[in-house]
Scaffold this motif. Structure first.
Motif, PDB file in Angstrom:
ATOM      1  N   ALA B  13       0.836  -1.207   0.000  1.00 16.39           N
ATOM      2  CA  ALA B  13       0.000   0.000   0.000  1.00 16.39           C
ATOM      3  C   ALA B  13       0.871   1.258   0.000  1.00 16.39           C
ATOM      4  CB  ALA B  13      -0.925   0.000   1.217  1.00 16.39           C
ATOM      5  N   LEU B  14       2.010   1.195   0.677  1.00 16.07           N
ATOM      6  CA  LEU B  14       2.885   2.382   0.752  1.00 16.07           C
ATOM      7  C   LEU B  14       3.721   2.566  -0.518  1.00 16.07           C
ATOM      8  CD1 LEU B  14       4.147   2.147   4.459  1.00 16.07           C
ATOM      9  CD2 LEU B  14       2.267   3.518   3.539  1.00 16.07           C
ATOM     10  N   ALA B  15       3.720   1.543  -1.388  1.00 13.53           N
ATOM     11  CA  ALA B  15       4.586   1.583  -2.570  1.00 13.53           C
ATOM     12  C   ALA B  15       3.981   2.376  -3.727  1.00 13.53           C
ATOM     13  CB  ALA B  15       4.922   0.152  -3.009  1.00 13.53           C
ATOM     14  N   HIS B  16       3.244   3.422  -3.426  1.00  9.67           N
ATOM     15  CA  HIS B  16       2.707   4.290  -4.480  1.00  9.67           C
ATOM     16  C   HIS B  16       2.674   5.720  -3.939  1.00  9.67           C
ATOM     17  CE1 HIS B  16       0.210   6.040  -7.539  1.00  9.67           C
ATOM     18  NE2 HIS B  16       0.238   4.917  -8.228  1.00  9.67           N
ATOM     19  N   PRO B  17       3.290   6.652  -4.679  1.00 13.86           N
ATOM     20  CA  PRO B  17       3.386   8.026  -4.148  1.00 13.86           C
ATOM     21  C   PRO B  17       2.022   8.662  -3.868  1.00 13.86           C
ATOM     22  CG  PRO B  17       4.147   7.907  -6.441  1.00 13.86           C
ATOM     23  CD  PRO B  17       3.952   6.498  -5.967  1.00 13.86           C
ATOM     24  N   LYS B  18       1.026   8.374  -4.713  1.00 16.14           N
ATOM     25  CA  LYS B  18      -0.295   8.982  -4.475  1.00 16.14           C
ATOM     26  C   LYS B  18      -0.912   8.457  -3.190  1.00 16.14           C
ATOM     27  CE  LYS B  18      -0.606  11.714  -7.877  1.00 16.14           C
ATOM     28  NZ  LYS B  18      -0.217  13.070  -7.493  1.00 16.14           N
ATOM     29  N   ARG B  19      -0.704   7.169  -2.909  1.00 18.28           N
ATOM     30  CA  ARG B  19      -1.278   6.628  -1.672  1.00 18.28           C
ATOM     31  C   ARG B  19      -0.569   7.223  -0.462  1.00 18.28           C
ATOM     32  NH1 ARG B  19      -2.053   1.673  -4.830  1.00 18.28           N
ATOM     33  NH2 ARG B  19      -0.111   0.778  -4.062  1.00 18.28           N
ATOM     34  N   ARG B  20       0.756   7.442  -0.590  1.00 19.80           N
ATOM     35  CA  ARG B  20       1.456   8.088   0.534  1.00 19.80           C
ATOM     36  C   ARG B  20       0.937   9.521   0.708  1.00 19.80           C
ATOM     37  NH1 ARG B  20       5.837   5.363  -1.985  1.00 19.80           N
ATOM     38  NH2 ARG B  20       6.876   7.249  -2.704  1.00 19.80           N
TER      39      ARG B  20
END
Lengths: 107, 107
Positions: B13-20
């Protein structure tokens, strides 16, 4: 590569239990690919090498050739960077929520 | 779900800049899905909802319905758990390598 893209690679590389276990194995000392294949008998050589490639692309492993052997060295720096930039703040956030909850319950 | 599988979901889940970035938006206060869609005009509603689903599956967001609105609350606890179980040890490892290097350079 942007810092976002680098962080993505680190998080993706960590998102597999075997890759986390492989890094754990390298914490005390570097190991050859052959040693890692022996340490994980449940995976075949190709799978181990595939995981090593993902770890190397995330810069979590630095490989050095010595003769016919490939020594894999842990590079913990990218983990420290996501820790400092990102993880530590959320960990503190969780702690402060817990503290607030505890204070509410206490009084 | 095993603790390994839970950790996998958090890292993924953390491996996407938009989700972060979406988590960053929820740090100070919960927001409705509509507010998040407005905050990220570069993504369409479906994409925002898809990212919210991934975050919810990793237990990083807890959603509460109020009438027609869905309020998304940050849950930082899974990040604290990967921090305590895993990340902090590697961060210290990196620091000790740096300290050793500095000591070597200082002579």
């Amino acid at each position: 590569m942007s810092s976002d893209a680098k962080d993505d690679n680190v998080f993706k590389a960590l998102a597999h239990p075997k890759r986390r276990q492989m890094l754990d194995r390298l914490k005390d000392e570097p190991r050859t690919t052959g040693m890692l294949v022996e340490a994980f008998p449940e995976m075949d050589r190709c799978t181990v090498m595939m995981h090593l490639k993902v770890l190397e692309e995330a810069d979590l492993i630095i490989a050095r050739r010595e003769g016919r052997e490939r020594w894999n060295h842990l590079n913990a720096m990218p983990i420290k960077q996501i820790h400092d930039r990102w993880i530590s703040e959320y960990a503190s956030h969780a702690v402060s929520v817990l503290d607030k909850l505890k204070a509410d319950l206490d009084g």
